[in-house]
Motif scaffolding. Structure first.
Motif, PDB file in Angstrom:
ATOM      1  N   ILE A  36       8.207  25.762  -5.622  1.00 20.82           N
ATOM      2  CA  ILE A  36       9.489  26.452  -5.510  1.00 20.82           C
ATOM      3  C   ILE A  36      10.496  25.586  -4.758  1.00 20.82           C
ATOM      4  CG2 ILE A  36      10.636  28.428  -4.425  1.00 20.82           C
ATOM      5  CD1 ILE A  36       8.179  30.089  -5.185  1.00 20.82           C
ATOM      6  N   ASN A  37      10.065  24.849  -3.751  1.00 18.64           N
ATOM      7  CA  ASN A  37      10.970  24.063  -2.926  1.00 18.64           C
ATOM      8  C   ASN A  37      11.217  22.662  -3.485  1.00 18.64           C
ATOM      9  OD1 ASN A  37      12.705  23.798  -0.806  1.00 18.64           O
ATOM     10  ND2 ASN A  37      11.147  23.166   0.644  1.00 18.64           N
ATOM     11  N   LEU A  38      10.841  22.408  -4.717  1.00 20.96           N
ATOM     12  CA  LEU A  38      11.086  21.092  -5.294  1.00 20.96           C
ATOM     13  C   LEU A  38      12.571  20.798  -5.442  1.00 20.96           C
ATOM     14  CD1 LEU A  38       8.303  20.686  -7.985  1.00 20.96           C
ATOM     15  CD2 LEU A  38       8.456  19.625  -5.753  1.00 20.96           C
ATOM     16  N   LYS A  39      13.385  21.813  -5.645  1.00 23.06           N
ATOM     17  CA  LYS A  39      14.825  21.605  -5.798  1.00 23.06           C
ATOM     18  C   LYS A  39      15.408  21.015  -4.514  1.00 23.06           C
ATOM     19  CE  LYS A  39      19.181  23.871  -6.806  1.00 23.06           C
ATOM     20  NZ  LYS A  39      19.886  25.115  -7.055  1.00 23.06           N
ATOM     21  N   ALA A  40      15.048  21.577  -3.376  1.00 25.96           N
ATOM     22  CA  ALA A  40      15.550  21.056  -2.102  1.00 25.96           C
ATOM     23  C   ALA A  40      15.069  19.629  -1.872  1.00 25.96           C
ATOM     24  CB  ALA A  40      15.120  21.958  -0.952  1.00 25.96           C
ATOM     25  N   ASP A  41      13.826  19.350  -2.234  1.00 26.51           N
ATOM     26  CA  ASP A  41      13.305  17.989  -2.082  1.00 26.51           C
ATOM     27  C   ASP A  41      14.057  17.019  -2.985  1.00 26.51           C
ATOM     28  OD1 ASP A  41      11.463  18.923  -0.257  1.00 26.51           O
ATOM     29  OD2 ASP A  41       9.808  19.004  -1.701  1.00 26.51           O
ATOM     30  N   ALA A  42      14.363  17.433  -4.195  1.00 32.94           N
ATOM     31  CA  ALA A  42      15.103  16.571  -5.121  1.00 32.94           C
ATOM     32  C   ALA A  42      16.529  16.323  -4.616  1.00 32.94           C
ATOM     33  CB  ALA A  42      15.132  17.186  -6.510  1.00 32.94           C
ATOM     34  N   GLN A  43      17.165  17.364  -4.089  1.00 34.27           N
ATOM     35  CA  GLN A  43      18.513  17.198  -3.553  1.00 34.27           C
ATOM     36  C   GLN A  43      18.515  16.259  -2.347  1.00 34.27           C
ATOM     37  OE1 GLN A  43      19.411  21.346  -2.921  1.00 34.27           O
ATOM     38  NE2 GLN A  43      20.621  21.467  -4.799  1.00 34.27           N
ATOM     39  N   VAL A 123      31.558  12.674   6.104  1.00 39.79           N
ATOM     40  CA  VAL A 123      30.457  13.478   5.586  1.00 39.79           C
ATOM     41  C   VAL A 123      30.472  13.413   4.065  1.00 39.79           C
ATOM     42  CG1 VAL A 123      29.508  15.815   5.413  1.00 39.79           C
ATOM     43  CG2 VAL A 123      30.540  15.054   7.549  1.00 39.79           C
ATOM     44  N   ILE A 124      29.316  13.177   3.475  1.00 42.54           N
ATOM     45  CA  ILE A 124      29.149  13.294   2.028  1.00 42.54           C
ATOM     46  C   ILE A 124      28.087  14.360   1.815  1.00 42.54           C
ATOM     47  CG2 ILE A 124      28.496  12.142  -0.119  1.00 42.54           C
ATOM     48  CD1 ILE A 124      29.457   9.530   1.083  1.00 42.54           C
ATOM     49  N   TYR A 125      28.435  15.357   1.021  1.00 42.17           N
ATOM     50  CA  TYR A 125      27.514  16.474   0.817  1.00 42.17           C
ATOM     51  C   TYR A 125      27.456  16.851  -0.657  1.00 42.17           C
ATOM     52  CZ  TYR A 125      31.714  19.424   0.644  1.00 42.17           C
ATOM     53  OH  TYR A 125      32.918  19.977   0.292  1.00 42.17           O
ATOM     54  N   ARG A 126      26.429  17.578  -0.992  1.00 40.31           N
ATOM     55  CA  ARG A 126      26.271  18.041  -2.371  1.00 40.31           C
ATOM     56  C   ARG A 126      27.182  19.237  -2.604  1.00 40.31           C
ATOM     57  NH1 ARG A 126      22.458  16.194  -5.574  1.00 40.31           N
ATOM     58  NH2 ARG A 126      22.633  18.116  -6.739  1.00 40.31           N
ATOM     59  N   LEU A 157      20.977  11.735   7.912  1.00 41.59           N
ATOM     60  CA  LEU A 157      20.707  12.576   6.746  1.00 41.59           C
ATOM     61  C   LEU A 157      20.167  13.918   7.226  1.00 41.59           C
ATOM     62  CD1 LEU A 157      20.145  13.097   3.689  1.00 41.59           C
ATOM     63  CD2 LEU A 157      17.925  12.042   4.069  1.00 41.59           C
ATOM     64  N   ASN A 158      20.845  14.978   6.850  1.00 45.52           N
ATOM     65  CA  ASN A 158      20.338  16.329   7.097  1.00 45.52           C
ATOM     66  C   ASN A 158      19.727  16.826   5.797  1.00 45.52           C
ATOM     67  OD1 ASN A 158      21.444  16.102   9.615  1.00 45.52           O
ATOM     68  ND2 ASN A 158      23.044  17.624   9.311  1.00 45.52           N
ATOM     69  N   LYS A 159      18.453  17.146   5.836  1.00 46.40           N
ATOM     70  CA  LYS A 159      17.726  17.550   4.635  1.00 46.40           C
ATOM     71  C   LYS A 159      18.260  18.857   4.063  1.00 46.40           C
ATOM     72  CE  LYS A 159      13.426  15.256   5.776  1.00 46.40           C
ATOM     73  NZ  LYS A 159      11.996  15.402   5.923  1.00 46.40           N
ATOM     74  N   CYS A 160      18.071  19.018   2.776  1.00 49.98           N
ATOM     75  CA  CYS A 160      18.471  20.250   2.095  1.00 49.98           C
ATOM     76  C   CYS A 160      17.396  21.323   2.326  1.00 49.98           C
ATOM     77  CB  CYS A 160      18.647  19.998   0.604  1.00 49.98           C
ATOM     78  SG  CYS A 160      19.908  18.763   0.239  1.00 49.98           S
ATOM     79  N   GLU A 161      17.857  22.547   2.309  1.00 52.06           N
ATOM     80  CA  GLU A 161      16.917  23.666   2.526  1.00 52.06           C
ATOM     81  C   GLU A 161      16.700  24.443   1.257  1.00 52.06           C
ATOM     82  OE1 GLU A 161      18.933  25.800   5.605  1.00 52.06           O
ATOM     83  OE2 GLU A 161      18.258  24.425   7.138  1.00 52.06           O
TER      84      GLU A 161
END
Length: 161
Positions: A36-43, A123-126, A157-161
């Motif tokens: 389920i958390n693969l999306k955050a890891d990919a981002q 800052v660069i963000y998604r 880098l702040n990881k995605c949640e």
């Protein structure tokens, strides 16, 4: 061995099939949260690529500054193929237009500036994550300008949640 014993050993019973299906269901239910958390890891992985591009661009700008001899000056410039680039202690300033010249990120990312009168933070963000409101916001990379000669900028880098 009689015919009846042979017939019982040819296949699975209904109960055996149900047990196997239940076991597979339990395994799938325990493995699903990992996927389920693969999306955050990919981002986060795409942001790691942006961070690496920023570090590479900053290193190249610094090398140009070393050649020019202005790496110890608080405000100077180096010449790129498309014109002068403003630098601070040999590294690029935290300026959206300047960084858009240095790195090419696609339309999935946006730029933002946080800053004070003495220090700017790029800052660069998604775009598919909430817009950052501070340094602790998730799913972003930020660049802190160097604050003195012979100090490197920071890339966080702040990881995605």
């Amino acid at each position: 061995m009689c015919i009846r014993d042979r017939m019982n050993t040819k296949g699975f019973t209904l109960i055996e099939l149900v047990v196997v299906i239940v076991i597979l269901g339990i395994l799938a239910a325990t493995a699903a949260p990992k996927f389920i958390n693969l999306k955050a890891d990919a981002q986060t992985a795409t942001l790691q690529g942006v961070k690496a591009a920023m570090q590479g661009a900053a290193a190249m700008v610094y090398s140009k500054s070393l050649v020019k001899g202005n790496q110890s000056i608080g405000r100077s410039s180096v010449t790129l193929s498309d014109g002068d680039l403003v630098i601070k202690y040999g590294y690029p300033r935290a300026n959206i237009n300047e960084w858009q010249r240095l790195i090419d990120v696609d339309e999935n990312f946006a730029y933002k500036i946080f800053g004070t009168s003495s220090l700017d933070v790029l800052v660069i963000y998604r775009k598919d994550s909430p817009e950052p409101t501070g340094g602790g916001s998730p799913c972003m990379v930020y660049y802190l300008e160097p604050t003195a000669p012979n100090t490197a900028p920071q890339f966080v880098l702040n990881k995605c949640e």
